[in-house]
Design an enzyme around this catalytic site. Structure first.
Site: not given
Ligand SMILES: [Zn+2]
Length: 299
Positions: A61, A63, A65-66
């Protein structure tokens, strides 16, 4: 060689000891990069992972941090002129984010990067070594988990072959043709179950998480919170350590890898304790940056 190389283990913000997420799965000759957060390019260098090792990128996804590491990793792939095609999977609803990260700054595009966005549950790719599937998870932004399933094979049993007097080139003939002189493949071999790997992040408890984890040799799963913060986990669309342990136990997982920890906790052992208390009895690793975890030996 089949192993997980952990590049980063922090949720939301990196800490002094944990980079943003990032995981490379080595699966024979293929390298699959999952959820490259900020700083992934440098973590790859520290872990001995080259841009050439990558064949596929899977983003659960959008966000930061990903996914914030996509910009750097994609430019590095091009700088190094990786000769093979690389395929990227990510939620189609985040197409605009992927494009922004792909073209964040000016650089010379030299590499074939195929965009293969995910719209629904199902099979994304079939190779001789694995089938790659996606399942929808439950998070405030659309999130998909991924699962690799190796096809079942057959293991020849030398003592049974000998008992039937089958040797040399006849073994190959029997494998190709299914039977030979009244001896069938079933008489002299057994099913060798294919290995399974799942990557589950970020999500609340949901059917998708259980389906992805089902029967896996290795499950990498987020456990952002400890059980005492279950309310926070539900509100923000995350799992607790106990919930992750319960998914792994119910799904019959062999090796559980917990990761994606909130910065609020300082004692990693507590995640293991709570996953165990939830009933998980297999191998368990609380991930830290730059560790390598081998897939368990075949059953
Ligand atoms: Zn996250």
């Amino acid at each position: 060689m089949r192993e997980l190389v952990v590049l980063g283990t922090a949720s939301q913000v990196p800490t002094r000891h944990r980079n943003h997420n990032g995981y490379l799965l080595r699966w024979d000759g293929d390298g699959i990069l999952f959820d490259p957060g900020e700083g992934t390019q440098r973590q790859m260098l520290r872990a001995g992972v080259a841009a050439h090792d990558l064949r596929r990128i899977c983003v659960t996804h959008f966000h930061g941090d990903h996914s914030l590491g996509l910009a750097g990793v994609i430019q590095r792939i091009n700088l190094d002129q990786v000769p093979h095609k690389i395929t990227a999977h990510y939620p189609k609803s985040g197409q605009r984010f992927f494009e922004r990260l792909r073209y964040a700054t000016a650089y010379r595009e030299t590499v074939r990067l195929a965009e293969a966005p995910v719209e629904a549950d199902g099979i994304l790719a079939v190779t001789p070594a694995y089938t790659l599937e996606a399942r929808r998870l439950s998070h405030p932004v659309e999130s998909f988990g991924y699962r690799l399933v190796e096809p079942d094979g057959r293991r020849m049993l030398p003592e049974r072959l000998a008992a039937h007097g089958i040797e040399g080139p006849d073994i190959g003939r029997l494998q190709r043709e299914g039977s030979l002189g009244g001896v069938s493949l079933d008489d002299v071999s057994e099913v060798r179950r294919g290995q399974r790997f799942a990557f589950v992040m970020d999500t609340r408890l949901c059917d998708g998480a259980y389906a992805l984890a089902d029967g896996c040799d290795m499950l990498v799963i987020e456990s952002t919170f400890l059980d005492e913060d279950a309310r926070l986990a539900a509100d923000h669309g995350h799992l607790t350590a106990g919930q992750a342990g319960r998914v792994a136990a119910d799904a019959g997982v062999r090796h559980l890898v917990l990761t994606h920890f909130s910065q609020r906790y300082s004692e990693p052992e507590e995640f293991e304790r709570q996953a165990r208390a939830a009933g998980f009895e297999g191998e368990l690793t609380v991930a830290h940056d730059l560790m390598r975890v081998s897939l368990p030996k075949r059953r």
